[in-house]
Design an enzyme around this catalytic site. Structure first.
Site: not given
Length: 301
Positions: A46-47
């Site tokens: 994830e970002t």
């Protein structure tokens, strides 16, 4: 356009363990399409993109992207973003403990950040949606085929696979023998035949022993072959475990990522009433690893 980014390792107190996360603390100039491109560029599970909040009760808004798409909620981006915001001074520290709210797609998420010797070191979040447990659609044979295990290895005398969700659904698959976790070989072809596109497609394989849990998470639909620490799955697990727990407060320590060489530790706190999780908190440490500048135009500067 250039914007700052930071990376952290989350659910660990040591660099190069836990689950790596990229955070852009000022993503207000990015479109949704650009956020997705950036998430694919980092290619982490994830970002997180931090934006001005739309609600007066929240300090910041956070949007979370996997390489494949946006999530309404996720644990390690929430914990990591909360720690980073306090560590950078973007959310003023309120002493040893700082409490505030992050706005996410799922809704408001209450977080508590702990500071030691002037640095933010850990965070705990309150699950914004209580987990719900339902029956699975996948058969035991299908689950076993995806994990390359014998059908007899799936389930325990007390626990069976069920679907649980606290905003993101996971098929919780219990096993009795801790050695089974190490023997899993995820069969992508079998997954595509049996689970892809169903509610059961994200798999959280767990071995529960009293107050400790060993876990592995497989999420090809997110373009995450395996995840070293999955907060949203831990929230779902809280609802799953509550079915078999007496009323009152319980803590489980979830260890994940060992087989990947990135050991992670998630603290899962659940308040149980009549076999239901009526409050769920997850938390852990986070350490900063890298700081830099990201250029987000399609042309050379």
């Amino acid at each position: 356009m250039a914007t700052a980014f930071h990376t952290l390792d989350v659910f660990t107190d040591r660099r190069f363990g836990g689950n790596p996360l990229a955070v852009l603390p000022d993503a207000s100039g990015l479109s949704v399409e650009q956020m997705q491109q950036v998430a694919r560029e980092f290619n982490l599970s994830e970002t997180a993109f931090v934006l001005p909040t739309k609600t007066p009760d929240a300090q910041r808004r956070v949007r979370i992207f996997t390489p494949a798409g946006e999530l309404p909620f996720a644990g390690h981006p929430t914990v990591g973003s909360a720690v980073l915001l306090v560590d950078l001074g973007l959310v003023p520290a309120g002493g040893a403990v700082t409490r505030f709210v992050l706005e996410e797609q799922i809704g408001p998420v209450a977080v508590t950040v702990t500071t030691r010797r002037g640095r933010a070191v850990s965070a705990q979040l309150e699950a914004p949606q209580l987990p719900v447990v339902t029956d699975r659609s996948a058969t035991t044979d299908q689950i076993a085929a995806v994990l390359s295990l014998p059908a007899a290895a799936i389930g325990t005398p007390q626990l069976e696979p069920q679907l649980a969700s606290g905003g993101v659904p996971f098929l919780v698959v219990p096993v009795a023998d801790p050695r089974v976790l190490a023997r899993i070989s995820f069969d992508l072809g079998a997954w595509q035949r049996h689970l892809a596109g169903t509610d059961d497609q994200n798999m959280y394989v767990v071995r529960v022993a009293d107050e400790s849990v060993e876990a592995r998470m497989f999420g090809p639909a997110f373009r995450i072959p395996e995840d070293p620490a999955t907060g949203a799955a831990a929230v779902a697990l809280g609802g799953y475990l509550a079915q078999h727990a007496p009323d009152g407060a319980h803590r489980w320590v979830v260890t994940q990522g060992v087989e990947m060489g990135r050991p992670s530790r998630i603290e899962l706190d659940v308040e149980v009433a009549d076999g239901l999780a009526v409050a769920v908190h997850i938390g852990g440490n986070a350490v900063r690893v890298a700081d830099g500048t990201l250029r987000v135009t399609g042309y050379a500067d």
